[in-house]
Design a protein around this motif. Structure first.
Motif, PDB file in Angstrom:
ATOM      1  N   MET A 189      27.795   6.177 -26.788  1.00  0.00           N
ATOM      2  CA  MET A 189      28.055   5.661 -28.022  1.00  0.00           C
ATOM      3  C   MET A 189      26.990   7.415 -29.237  1.00  0.00           C
ATOM      4  O   MET A 189      27.824   7.113 -30.460  1.00  0.00           O
ATOM      5  CB  MET A 189      26.789   4.604 -28.619  1.00  0.00           C
ATOM      6  N   VAL A 190      25.952   7.964 -28.825  1.00  0.00           N
ATOM      7  CA  VAL A 190      25.271   8.804 -29.215  1.00  0.00           C
ATOM      8  C   VAL A 190      27.090  10.068 -29.676  1.00  0.00           C
ATOM      9  O   VAL A 190      27.188  10.493 -30.916  1.00  0.00           O
ATOM     10  CB  VAL A 190      24.415   9.275 -28.692  1.00  0.00           C
ATOM     11  N   ASP A 191      27.632   9.853 -29.425  1.00  0.00           N
ATOM     12  CA  ASP A 191      29.148  10.821 -29.310  1.00  0.00           C
ATOM     13  C   ASP A 191      30.623  10.437 -29.807  1.00  0.00           C
ATOM     14  O   ASP A 191      31.250  10.766 -30.141  1.00  0.00           O
ATOM     15  CB  ASP A 191      29.285  12.138 -27.948  1.00  0.00           C
ATOM     16  N   LEU A 240      35.512   9.571 -32.583  1.00  0.00           N
ATOM     17  CA  LEU A 240      36.017   9.160 -33.732  1.00  0.00           C
ATOM     18  C   LEU A 240      36.627   9.865 -35.047  1.00  0.00           C
ATOM     19  O   LEU A 240      35.900  10.301 -35.845  1.00  0.00           O
ATOM     20  CB  LEU A 240      34.986   7.730 -34.281  1.00  0.00           C
ATOM     21  N   PRO A 241      37.933   9.494 -35.308  1.00  0.00           N
ATOM     22  CA  PRO A 241      38.807  10.205 -36.531  1.00  0.00           C
ATOM     23  C   PRO A 241      38.151   9.796 -38.166  1.00  0.00           C
ATOM     24  O   PRO A 241      37.570   8.821 -38.179  1.00  0.00           O
ATOM     25  CB  PRO A 241      39.581   9.690 -36.986  1.00  0.00           C
ATOM     26  N   VAL A 266      27.437  10.110 -39.475  1.00  0.00           N
ATOM     27  CA  VAL A 266      28.045  10.785 -39.002  1.00  0.00           C
ATOM     28  C   VAL A 266      27.711  12.819 -38.650  1.00  0.00           C
ATOM     29  O   VAL A 266      28.085  13.439 -37.461  1.00  0.00           O
ATOM     30  CB  VAL A 266      29.673  11.869 -39.606  1.00  0.00           C
ATOM     31  N   GLY A 267      26.480  12.308 -38.844  1.00  0.00           N
ATOM     32  CA  GLY A 267      25.352  13.468 -38.557  1.00  0.00           C
ATOM     33  C   GLY A 267      24.602  13.200 -37.547  1.00  0.00           C
ATOM     34  O   GLY A 267      23.784  14.040 -36.536  1.00  0.00           O
ATOM     35  N   LEU A 268      24.177  11.756 -37.573  1.00  0.00           N
ATOM     36  CA  LEU A 268      23.147  11.538 -36.496  1.00  0.00           C
ATOM     37  C   LEU A 268      23.103  12.355 -34.696  1.00  0.00           C
ATOM     38  O   LEU A 268      22.464  12.966 -34.393  1.00  0.00           O
ATOM     39  CB  LEU A 268      23.394  10.076 -35.961  1.00  0.00           C
ATOM     40  N   PRO A 269      24.917  12.075 -34.435  1.00  0.00           N
ATOM     41  CA  PRO A 269      24.606  13.349 -32.828  1.00  0.00           C
ATOM     42  C   PRO A 269      24.422  14.546 -33.000  1.00  0.00           C
ATOM     43  O   PRO A 269      23.979  15.025 -32.179  1.00  0.00           O
ATOM     44  CB  PRO A 269      25.856  13.015 -32.468  1.00  0.00           C
TER      45      PRO A 269
END
Length: 285
Positions: A106-108, A113-114, A157-160
């Motif tokens: 789920m991290v990715d 995801l658009p 959007v930046g966590l991964p």
């Protein structure tokens, strides 16, 4: 001695594998075509405006406000991602629990995801009539259509970037290092601050820089939840689109040039700190 001094400065190939010259040439040509030429065209177009015209466009109140929101929210989101990304990477590396592979996958999800889908989903959750927004509304907390909503989208959007940068480095740190520190009398806080964090600092700064850079240029997931209110929640990329739709190409060029310059300066500072911390850690080791 003369021969030694001449050979010392001779260009050396970093590998015994042949084809380095050709690979380097292709790399430089590709980077020039894809990166340097477009950026040079942008800078050249901005210089043709003249200094007074350029500064008048840049110092416009709406432009300054949009740039402040874009860089400010991107910085805050990158700081949040740095903290929680390290914690999440630590949990994935150091612990075993049911559903670990699902969480790791789920991290990715923000990568695949658009961005428009992410923006719509976040807006549906944090809008005043959404699942989370309806719970926060009686408390006087408003997320959607505010800068706070932009931070939420950029954190998503930046966590991964932080997790995937820190996780491989954390996997290389042996548990015996932590046990040795505890044996020598270090408490948990000292083990984390003096043993683990110095080794993770370069990777953490890299993840921070990647998350920040993604946040500054993010558009699709932000425009839905931001509300795009001028002087309130309008981001710089959206303002560039607005100026282009108005056929105000000089203003769009000026905003893009300022974003390029500020992004380059901040990434240069972050990379310098990262290189310094890597040298300090390697010398200390």
């Amino acid at each position: 001695m003369a021969f030694r001094s001449s050979t010392r400065w001779r260009f050396r190939q970093p590998s015994v594998i042949p084809g380095f010259g050709l690979a380097l040439g292709v790399t430089l040509a590709w980077l020039t075509l894809i990166v340097l030429i477009p950026l040079s065209g942008l800078i050249w177009r901005s210089t043709s405006l003249g200094w007074s015209s350029f500064m008048s466009l840049v110092l416009d109140e709406r432009t300054v406000n949009a740039l402040t929101i874009s860089f400010g929210t991107a910085f805050i989101a990158a700081v949040v991602n740095l903290f929680f990304g390290v914690v999440l990477a630590w949990v994935l590396v150091r612990y075993r629990f049911p559903g670990k592979r699902v969480i790791d996958a789920m991290v990715d999800l923000p990568f695949a995801l658009p961005t428009a889908v992410a923006g719509i989903a976040l807006t549906a959750l944090y809008a005043p009539n959404g699942w989370i927004g309806s719970l926060l509304e009686p408390l006087g907390i408003k997320i959607a259509f505010t800068p706070a909503g932009i931070v939420v989208a950029l954190v998503f959007v930046g966590l991964p970037f932080v997790v995937r940068t820190v996780q491989p480095v954390m996997e290389e740190i042996d548990k015996e290092v932590e046990e040795a520190a505890a044996t020598l009398g270090a408490n948990r806080f000292q083990t984390i601050s003096r043993v683990l964090l110095p080794g993770l600092l370069p990777a953490g700064l890299t993840g921070f820089a990647l998350a920040f850079a993604r946040g500054v240029g993010e558009y699709g997931s932000v425009i839905f939840i931001a509300g795009n209110l001028p002087y309130v929640s309008e981001i710089a990329p959206l303002l560039i689109i607005i100026r282009l739709e108005e056929f105000n190409y000089p203003a769009a060029t000026a905003i893009a040039t300022v974003m390029l310059f500020l992004s380059f300066i901040m990434l240069l500072v972050i990379n310098s700190i990262q290189a310094w911390s890597r040298r300090r850690y390697s010398n200390g080791a």
